[in-house]
Design an enzyme around this catalytic site. Sequence first.
Site, short mmCIF file in Angstrom:
data_model
loop_
_atom_site.label_atom_id
_atom_site.label_comp_id
_atom_site.label_asym_id
_atom_site.label_seq_id
_atom_site.Cartn_x
_atom_site.Cartn_y
_atom_site.Cartn_z
N CYS A 194 -135.99 4.95 -11.97
CA CYS A 194 -135.20 4.82 -13.20
C CYS A 194 -135.82 3.91 -14.25
O CYS A 194 -136.12 4.36 -15.35
CB CYS A 194 -133.81 4.30 -12.85
SG CYS A 194 -132.89 5.46 -11.83
N1 NAD Z 1 -131.86 6.93 -7.64
C1 NAD Z 1 -131.24 6.12 -8.47
O1 NAD Z 1 -131.16 4.92 -8.21
C2 NAD Z 1 -130.60 6.62 -9.74
C3 NAD Z 1 -129.71 5.79 -10.40
C4 NAD Z 1 -129.09 6.23 -11.54
C5 NAD Z 1 -129.39 7.49 -12.06
N2 NAD Z 1 -130.29 8.29 -11.40
C6 NAD Z 1 -130.54 9.62 -11.97
O2 NAD Z 1 -129.89 10.59 -11.18
C7 NAD Z 1 -130.63 11.79 -11.15
C8 NAD Z 1 -130.91 12.18 -9.71
O3 NAD Z 1 -131.70 11.16 -9.11
P1 NAD Z 1 -131.85 10.97 -7.56
O4 NAD Z 1 -132.48 9.64 -7.35
O5 NAD Z 1 -130.58 11.29 -6.87
O6 NAD Z 1 -132.93 12.11 -7.22
P2 NAD Z 1 -133.28 12.71 -5.79
O7 NAD Z 1 -134.64 13.28 -5.92
O8 NAD Z 1 -132.98 11.72 -4.71
O9 NAD Z 1 -132.22 13.90 -5.61
C9 NAD Z 1 -132.20 15.02 -6.39
C10 NAD Z 1 -131.83 16.19 -5.52
O10 NAD Z 1 -131.72 17.33 -6.34
C11 NAD Z 1 -132.22 18.43 -5.62
N3 NAD Z 1 -132.53 19.50 -6.56
C12 NAD Z 1 -133.60 19.65 -7.36
N4 NAD Z 1 -133.48 20.74 -8.11
C13 NAD Z 1 -132.30 21.31 -7.78
C14 NAD Z 1 -131.60 22.46 -8.19
N5 NAD Z 1 -132.09 23.25 -9.15
N6 NAD Z 1 -130.43 22.73 -7.62
C15 NAD Z 1 -129.93 21.94 -6.67
N7 NAD Z 1 -130.53 20.83 -6.24
C16 NAD Z 1 -131.70 20.52 -6.79
C17 NAD Z 1 -133.38 17.88 -4.86
O11 NAD Z 1 -133.73 18.70 -3.76
C18 NAD Z 1 -132.84 16.52 -4.45
O12 NAD Z 1 -132.20 16.57 -3.19
C19 NAD Z 1 -131.86 11.53 -11.98
O13 NAD Z 1 -131.62 11.95 -13.29
C20 NAD Z 1 -131.99 10.04 -11.96
O14 NAD Z 1 -132.65 9.56 -13.10
C21 NAD Z 1 -130.89 7.89 -10.24
#
Ligand code: NAD
Length: 441
Positions: free
Chosen positions: A280
């Site tokens: 992030c």
């Molecule tokens: N990790 C953090 O600490 C955090 C905190 C706040 C915001 N975010 C935001 O949240 C969002 C997700 O981040 P994350 O860390 O959970 O990512 P992540 O990679 O852990 O999880 C994302 C998931 O989405 C799945 N995916 C990808 N394309 C897909 C599709 N078309 N259909 C269904 N599933 C799909 C992936 O297989 C994966 O399991 C991002 O925008 C990130 O910036 C993350």
Amino acid sequence: MTPGHMSDHYSALHARLASGQAQVGVIGLGYVGLPLAVELARAGYTVIGFDVDAGKVASANRGENYVRDVDPGDFATVVENGRFRATQDFADLGAVDSVSICVPTPLSKTRDPDMSFINAAVDEILQYLPAGRLVVLESTTYPGTTKEFLLPRFEAKGWHAGDEVFLAFSPERVDPGNSAYKTRNTPKVVGGVTARCLDLAVQLYSRAVDCVVPVSSATTAEMVKLLENTFRAVNIGLINEMALMCDRLGVSVWEVVEAAGTKPFGFMKFKPGPGLGGHCIPVDPHYLSWKLRLLKYRARFIELAADVNSEMPGYVVSKVFEGLNRFHRSVNGSQIFVLGVAYKRDVGDVRESPALEVIELLQARGADVMYNDPFVPAIVVNGRPLHSIDLTMDLLRGSDCTVLITDHTCYDWDSIVSSSRLLIDTRNATAGRTADNIIKL
Ligand SMILES: NC(=O)c1ccc[n+]([C@@H]2O[C@H](COP(=O)([O-])OP(=O)(O)OC[C@H]3O[C@@H](n4cnc5c(N)ncnc54)[C@H](O)[C@@H]3O)[C@@H](O)[C@H]2O)c1
């Protein structure tokens, strides 16, 4: 708004959400989506989680906790009582009343927003979601995404926000590894494309989250998230520059930070370190600067903080040079042991971790680099795999230099200090110890 003016879709969905009878969908079961899905299920909704990753879907259906922030007991309960299930089959979107999108939003190689994951999720939604449902984007993105990018895709289908589809943005604030603040007790900001959209999104999350904070638009909610993460990136940049300045002045930045931190008002303590990491903080501010570039405005603080923060891995390496110099040794040919490669303490996430760049820089200068990280069994540096090696004090004694990048709580600092010939401490993990072999940032 009086009931008489409400569309059928709105009233029906409002009633289903309010009664807790709704089926809700979560697309993307990663660090963000899985904890959210479990919390929505605990709140009484029936939750369907969608992911393209077969392994994650299978693990989720077995109640296997692959995201450390989910309570294993809570997870097992919602799987066993049928409140949560996962699938790769997006046709099941036909059965949900709302869907929260939690897919990745990385930057492209040219540091432009990569909207392909959101686009793919929306493709599925457009194909399977019936009219009159709520769609909430949770992925961090540039201000305007919900209204300028998502909405037109629904409008192209003849659906209007607030009538055939309800669109909102609600940023995710999860802080991996934080045991005090989880999904339920972290206030959740929500902004809708219309007042009805907001209303329904507030209704959805109020069941699962103690405090929901409505704002006047989806774009405002998007901007809230970017302020929060830009605030961190800029302050980390500031404190890292303080470290560079303290080094030139011959004072300890750690002592300066600790003492300044005693001010009970008007100061917030940030710590220097080997560089920015995680999915992030190094990434999100670039969404904002990218959007502002389109509006012919340069986001100066963001650029400056990124400049300073990206210098830090090189600065760590300069400390290794300095330390080895004391022993008339060069980096070339030295054996260097890196402690911790995750981007922060007690997590297993190496995305954007500065450890990767530090290792790459050391290898490029001819060092033989090994690492230990109890949370990260393997990494890839410059296309080559590297595996975590069991940490033994003999290995440290046999290495020319130990470089501490991540201060996992399981490390025993007394043994590490006494067994290392030279220890570069980038986290002040050895606070209070004044051994000659320690060099701090
Ligand atoms: N990790 C953090 O600490 C955090 C905190 C706040 C915001 N975010 C935001 O949240 C969002 C997700 O981040 P994350 O860390 O959970 O990512 P992540 O990679 O852990 O999880 C994302 C998931 O989405 C799945 N995916 C990808 N394309 C897909 C599709 N078309 N259909 C269904 N599933 C799909 C992936 O297989 C994966 O399991 C991002 O925008 C990130 O910036 C993350």
